[in-house]
Design a protein around this motif. Structure first.
Motif: not given
Length: 295
Positions: A1-24
């Motif tokens: 999983m790839i996790e992006l961060a901006a302030g208190n926000a977090r976005l998890g991405l699953l490139p191997d699983l159809g480009g899906a979002i894991a969490h926001w």
């Protein structure tokens, strides 16, 4: 999983699983609800909070359509149905092309197997997803390019799951909505009035909706009044349909900006069905933005 961060926000991405979002999330608050849907066979029981719909949204009846004098058959990919659903972009691993602390770009190249009679999608294409995270927003850019030697019909959209908690209320405008038959295929186009209307924001109660709204201007509003949270969904062209899914026994709803009506490939006589025919080398692009505010 790839996790992006901006302030208190977090976005998890699953490139191997159809480009899906894991969490926001924003701090401890979950803005999307991860869902484990065993009917989405290629997700293999893993939880996802949202995923792309390419090269079409929703169903293709019995996985069959006719285009430019040819009949095509698509592989069924949803448990318990004979239809093909949501394209095949969500069924494949995407490659990470660009990455920074708060942004990621994913790409997918699809080439149908030569000579196969039944395929996931019979035309070659290249798709791109760009996720841009801010402390109070998430932007998703989508692009599909026809890399085939023939024209091809395409649509696209995004399928986010929102948590159904804290007195969730929803509001949006749309002129019409497609009723569905017993096979979850579009039946009649009716005015989006009465029980179909969300013109005045209202609670998501026990009403079971799984329908596509047409003539949607590109804005929808979600409120969690018990938490003081509000989320606005903004979408530009070509997203002029909105699929609303409110399963009454689930802790989530789906509010999906999409370009094409359900089973649009099989309704060529409907002028605004939203299916675009791309010539070789042509592209279709659109942007969706989720903006978080207090209410």
């Amino acid at each position: 999983m790839i996790e992006l961060a901006a302030g208190n926000a977090r976005l998890g991405l699953l490139p191997d699983l159809g480009g899906a979002i894991a969490h926001w999330t924003s701090g401890a608050t979950q803005l999307l609800h991860p869902v484990r849907d065993l009917n989405l066979l290629a997700q293999k029981g893993r939880r996802v909070a949202g995923y792309p719909l390419l090269p079409f949204s929703n169903r293709v009846a019995d996985g069959r359509f006719h285009f430019e004098g040819e009949d095509y058959r698509l592989s069924p990919n949803f448990g318990g149905e004979t239809h093909a659903i949501h394209g095949n972009g969500w069924e494949h691993a995407w490659e990470l092309e660009l990455l920074s602390d708060a942004s990621a770009t994913l790409v997918l190249s699809w080439h149908p197997p030569h000579g196969a009679e039944v395929v996931e999608w019979p035309f070659a294409y290249c798709a791109q997803l760009r996720f841009d995270l801010r402390e109070d927003s998430l932007s998703i850019g989508m692009l599909i390019e026809n890399t085939d030697s023939r024209p091809q019909p395409v649509g696209m959209g995004f399928h986010p799951y929102f948590p159904r908690r804290s007195g969730l209320r929803l509001g949006f405008s749309a002129d019409t909505v497609w009723t569905s038959d017993e096979r979850n295929l579009p039946s009649l186009r009716v005015p989006a009035t009465g029980a179909w209307s969300f013109e005045h924001m209202r609670a998501i109660d026990g009403q079971a909706i799984d329908n596509c709204y047409a003539e949607w201007p590109g804005a929808a509003f979600l409120r969690w009044p018990n938490e003081g949270l509000a989320l606005t969904v903004e979408a530009d062209e070509p997203f002029r349909h909105l699929v609303l899914f409110t399963p009454p026994d689930k802790p989530y709803i789906a509010v999906e900006p999409v370009s094409n009506m359900n089973d649009g490939l099989n309704h060529p006589g409907i002028v605004d069905r939203g299916v675009r025919v791309l010539a070789p080398g042509a592209k279709l692009e659109g942007h969706i933005r989720f903006v978080l505010t207090a209410c």
